[in-house]
Design an enzyme around this catalytic site. Sequence first.
Site, PDB file in Angstrom:
ATOM      1  CG  ASP A  19     -45.238  40.171   1.042  1.00 56.05           C
ATOM      2  OD1 ASP A  19     -45.595  41.021   0.200  1.00 56.05           O
ATOM      3  OD2 ASP A  19     -45.360  38.952   0.862  1.00 56.05           O
ATOM      4  NE  ARG A 100     -42.838  30.077   9.297  1.00 57.89           N
ATOM      5  CZ  ARG A 100     -41.884  30.342   8.431  1.00 57.89           C
ATOM      6  NH1 ARG A 100     -40.632  30.411   8.852  1.00 57.89           N
ATOM      7  NH2 ARG A 100     -42.152  30.540   7.159  1.00 57.89           N
ATOM      8  CG  ASP A 129     -45.709  29.596   7.931  1.00 62.71           C
ATOM      9  OD1 ASP A 129     -45.618  28.501   8.516  1.00 62.71           O
ATOM     10  OD2 ASP A 129     -44.967  29.925   6.994  1.00 62.71           O
ATOM     11  CB  SER A 181     -44.370  30.894  -2.399  1.00 62.38           C
ATOM     12  OG  SER A 181     -44.260  31.178  -1.021  1.00 62.38           O
TER      13      SER A 181
END
Length: 438
Positions: A19, A100, A129, A181
């Site tokens: 990605d 994050r 996210d 994931s």
Amino acid sequence: MNKETAKEKVVLAYSGGLDTSVCVKWLQEELGYDVICVLGNVGQEHDGLEKIEAKAKALGVVACEVVDMREEFADEYLTCAIAANAMYENKYPLLSALSRPLISKHLVDAAHKYGATAVAHGCTGKGNDQVRFETSIMALDPALKVIAPVREWDLGMRPDEIAYAKAHGVPVPVSLDKPYSIDDNLWGRAIEAGVLEDPWNEPPADIWTMTVDPTEAPDEPTYVEIGFEAGVPVSLNGEQMGLVELVEQLNGIAGAAGYGRIDMIENRYVGIKSRECYEVPAGLAIIQAHKALEDLCLERDVLHMKLGLEQTWADQVYNGRWFSPLKQALDAFMGATQAQLTGEVKLKLYKGSCVVVGRRSAAALYDQALATYDNDDAFDQKAAKGFIDIQALSIKTWAMKQAQLAQAKDAVSGSAQALFGVVEGGATEPAVAQAAAL
């Protein structure tokens, strides 16, 4: 100034996967940016950050910053989470939500260093996210533009993305079989998607990598002692060590005992219920020990107030508001509660369970002379009568007034019943009318 030097720059949060690798080319080809990649090491599993850096450079990025964020993550982020006993929905220690804002900070730092006008990430449009990255970036530098290629491009499903990658010279992994994931860092692992999307399915054994099956854990319990200074874990079984090493070692010890698995339905900030599985052996054990030390050392009213604010803190961070004024104010409160929180807690780990079996501190507010039921009890039991009378006075006054009102109501009701007589079938007529008819 030629066209090449006139290009605007964008900083991309880069992981090396398909990605974000496609994001590099999409930003270059479709939007015309020079791309700077930031690759952060927050304790996640990887095959080698040097390989990932080389891959980014092969894609033609202007620069690739590889940053070891583990110490900063532990000392400035995990310590705050421990102080707040951060458990989202009172179920799991925050995981991705903690890393994050740290990554976002380094993205903004890189943007300032390279003179970039934009920051980009590879998050989808239905997860948490994207909120965490973008809110953090806006808080740190509201002038920066934020780009979310996966949310904005028209590549469609994964086959279209793969076709775009091949057409633009982006290496495609030999195996694209990714049944789950996974996001991980020093604190633990988050697993979702695949068969887990059906909440009736039991998690397959292969999703767990940090913890053994509790049924296969040792038949003897494992004891571990965690030492705290001002609320921060500083030792394991009497050995002083930094927080990064302590978390890594405790992950191994607790995971070997089968402890640290969570399987839950989670309420995402974007409004979706999702099925999530987590492995956070050290995080769960540390928070449990930390709570036990707080029970021993914090004054009652402070502890009770903190319990409510902990959920607010967790919600703020889960929702991407690490740099918000409210979260910073809550940090000040949490920090003030930790000053005297120095001591040791003993845990018993056994086949998937973790139980506090001992706690001690020089700052303990537990007084055995007051708590004991032996003859040397120092508590003045005669003082309880006056204490109860005063603290219950308002309730007693209210109860007496309710009794008076009820009596008055009964008196009015009795007068009405005397005025009316009851006839056959339940109908009533005035008693005076009945008397006149006689």
